[in-house]
Write a protein that holds these residues in place. Sequence first.
Motif, mmCIF file in Angstrom:
data_model
loop_
_atom_site.group_PDB
_atom_site.id
_atom_site.type_symbol
_atom_site.label_atom_id
_atom_site.label_comp_id
_atom_site.label_asym_id
_atom_site.label_seq_id
_atom_site.Cartn_x
_atom_site.Cartn_y
_atom_site.Cartn_z
ATOM 1 N N THR A 1 0.619 -1.049 0.111
ATOM 2 C CA THR A 1 0.022 -0.003 -0.093
ATOM 3 C C THR A 1 0.922 1.131 -0.112
ATOM 4 O O THR A 1 1.924 1.155 0.106
ATOM 5 N N ALA A 2 0.196 2.462 -0.253
ATOM 6 C CA ALA A 2 1.142 3.599 -0.466
ATOM 7 C C ALA A 2 1.340 4.242 1.043
ATOM 8 O O ALA A 2 0.764 3.602 1.980
ATOM 9 N N ALA A 3 2.274 5.053 1.221
ATOM 10 C CA ALA A 3 2.854 5.463 2.609
ATOM 11 C C ALA A 3 1.621 5.961 3.371
ATOM 12 O O ALA A 3 0.783 6.732 2.733
ATOM 13 N N GLY A 4 1.522 5.679 4.636
ATOM 14 C CA GLY A 4 0.406 6.289 5.437
ATOM 15 C C GLY A 4 -0.653 5.714 5.386
ATOM 16 O O GLY A 4 -1.468 6.107 6.057
ATOM 17 N N HIS A 5 -1.006 4.572 4.833
ATOM 18 C CA HIS A 5 -2.192 3.897 4.890
ATOM 19 C C HIS A 5 -2.069 2.872 6.047
ATOM 20 O O HIS A 5 -1.058 2.268 6.712
ATOM 21 N N GLU A 6 -3.405 2.674 6.660
ATOM 22 C CA GLU A 6 -3.497 1.544 7.788
ATOM 23 C C GLU A 6 -4.179 0.363 7.197
ATOM 24 O O GLU A 6 -5.143 0.397 6.257
ATOM 25 N N PHE A 7 -3.792 -0.844 7.871
ATOM 26 C CA PHE A 7 -4.887 -1.930 7.622
ATOM 27 C C PHE A 7 -5.260 -2.298 8.767
ATOM 28 O O PHE A 7 -4.690 -2.768 9.901
ATOM 29 N N ASN A 8 -6.714 -2.461 9.033
ATOM 30 C CA ASN A 8 -7.309 -2.835 10.319
ATOM 31 C C ASN A 8 -7.978 -3.932 10.245
ATOM 32 O O ASN A 8 -8.920 -4.428 9.048
ATOM 33 N N VAL A 9 -7.686 -4.899 11.170
ATOM 34 C CA VAL A 9 -8.472 -6.278 11.125
ATOM 35 C C VAL A 9 -9.143 -6.400 12.375
ATOM 36 O O VAL A 9 -8.765 -5.942 13.458
ATOM 37 N N GLY A 37 3.289 -5.364 4.592
ATOM 38 C CA GLY A 37 3.627 -4.132 3.653
ATOM 39 C C GLY A 37 3.071 -2.901 4.012
ATOM 40 O O GLY A 37 2.871 -1.962 2.947
ATOM 41 N N VAL A 38 2.293 -2.854 5.147
ATOM 42 C CA VAL A 38 1.667 -1.449 5.449
ATOM 43 C C VAL A 38 2.370 -0.776 6.507
ATOM 44 O O VAL A 38 3.258 -1.307 7.146
ATOM 45 N N ASP A 39 2.060 0.557 6.611
ATOM 46 C CA ASP A 39 2.733 1.628 7.730
ATOM 47 C C ASP A 39 2.127 1.013 8.952
ATOM 48 O O ASP A 39 2.981 1.258 10.048
ATOM 49 N N HIS A 40 0.746 0.952 8.762
ATOM 50 C CA HIS A 40 0.327 0.706 10.271
ATOM 51 C C HIS A 40 -0.451 -0.476 10.204
ATOM 52 O O HIS A 40 -1.539 -0.474 9.270
ATOM 53 N N LEU A 41 -0.570 -1.301 11.119
ATOM 54 C CA LEU A 41 -1.367 -2.614 11.100
ATOM 55 C C LEU A 41 -1.913 -2.746 12.523
ATOM 56 O O LEU A 41 -1.385 -2.907 13.520
ATOM 57 N N ASN A 42 -3.376 -2.730 12.370
ATOM 58 C CA ASN A 42 -4.247 -2.723 13.713
ATOM 59 C C ASN A 42 -4.995 -4.001 13.888
ATOM 60 O O ASN A 42 -5.885 -4.087 12.754
ATOM 61 N N ILE A 43 -4.776 -4.635 14.630
ATOM 62 C CA ILE A 43 -5.730 -5.900 14.988
ATOM 63 C C ILE A 43 -6.531 -5.867 16.468
ATOM 64 O O ILE A 43 -5.945 -5.625 17.249
ATOM 65 N N GLU A 44 -7.712 -5.920 16.115
ATOM 66 C CA GLU A 44 -8.769 -6.001 17.385
ATOM 67 C C GLU A 44 -9.579 -7.355 17.500
ATOM 68 O O GLU A 44 -10.003 -7.756 16.401
ATOM 69 N N ALA A 45 -9.659 -7.753 18.617
ATOM 70 C CA ALA A 45 -10.521 -8.885 18.647
ATOM 71 C C ALA A 45 -11.216 -9.255 19.939
ATOM 72 O O ALA A 45 -10.495 -8.757 21.121
ATOM 73 N N GLY A 46 -12.401 -9.159 20.035
ATOM 74 C CA GLY A 46 -13.271 -9.262 21.282
ATOM 75 C C GLY A 46 -12.833 -10.334 22.233
ATOM 76 O O GLY A 46 -13.338 -10.213 23.439
ATOM 77 N N GLU A 47 -12.528 -11.461 21.689
ATOM 78 C CA GLU A 47 -12.017 -12.526 22.598
ATOM 79 C C GLU A 47 -10.824 -12.903 22.247
ATOM 80 O O GLU A 47 -9.728 -11.887 22.560
ATOM 81 N N THR A 48 -10.198 -13.993 21.422
ATOM 82 C CA THR A 48 -8.874 -14.266 21.444
ATOM 83 C C THR A 48 -8.266 -14.212 20.034
ATOM 84 O O THR A 48 -8.907 -14.402 19.027
ATOM 85 N N LEU A 49 -7.096 -13.540 19.817
ATOM 86 C CA LEU A 49 -6.204 -13.735 18.736
ATOM 87 C C LEU A 49 -5.614 -14.910 18.985
ATOM 88 O O LEU A 49 -4.475 -14.930 19.627
ATOM 89 N N ARG A 50 -5.644 -15.820 17.857
ATOM 90 C CA ARG A 50 -4.715 -16.908 17.574
ATOM 91 C C ARG A 50 -3.844 -16.854 16.607
ATOM 92 O O ARG A 50 -4.328 -16.928 15.518
ATOM 93 N N LEU A 51 -2.582 -16.618 16.532
ATOM 94 C CA LEU A 51 -1.382 -16.355 15.335
ATOM 95 C C LEU A 51 -0.893 -17.823 15.338
ATOM 96 O O LEU A 51 0.164 -18.174 16.048
#
Length: 186
Positions: A1-9, A37-51
């Motif tokens: 993505t271009a500079a300054g972009h966020e990716f939200n999950v 490949g992003v400048d900002h990656l934000n992840i939110e989960a109401g319960e559990t994140l399993r990576l």
Amino acid sequence: TAAGHEFNVIAGETLDIGNVEPVVDQSNPPGAVTLGGVDHLNIEAGETLRLGGNADLYATAANAAITIDVENAEIAGRIFAGASLNPQDPGNPTWTEEIGTGTASLTVNANDEITLGGNQLIETGEQAGQVIASPAVLLASGTLTLDSGRGDPAGTAGKLLKVDDLARLEANDLALRSSGLLWMAG
């Protein structure tokens, strides 16, 4: 993505990324996952994140930020802030700026518990079909913060920040916080 972009999950409940429940000789396992490949990656989960052990998250900019806000985190994969995936050596990314010289941040906030380490299914080669220990690898060129038990600031419930013996944590500034127990193996 271009500079300054966020990716939200954002997930209202549990968020599974990759193969989070590997089984010996597993047929049709969930494939490897790479988010990056992003400048900002934000992840939110109401319960559990399993990576899963076959999952990679990264943000490449020198001042990149990866922020994970969840109830619980179970991390067996790799997360890189200020770097990109190195296909020849997945545990050693290609840095935008080396650790100690960059400002990229990686923050994992959990209201309850954080567990680093798990299992991974080997899908190719001589060990194909075997399940092995998978270290969590969390690397940031600037700051790495792990904060568990945020929903229990008094520490009365004994919330846990568990770092298994194979986990690798590396950053210019490292902060490990838990309102309860900090358990480090190795």
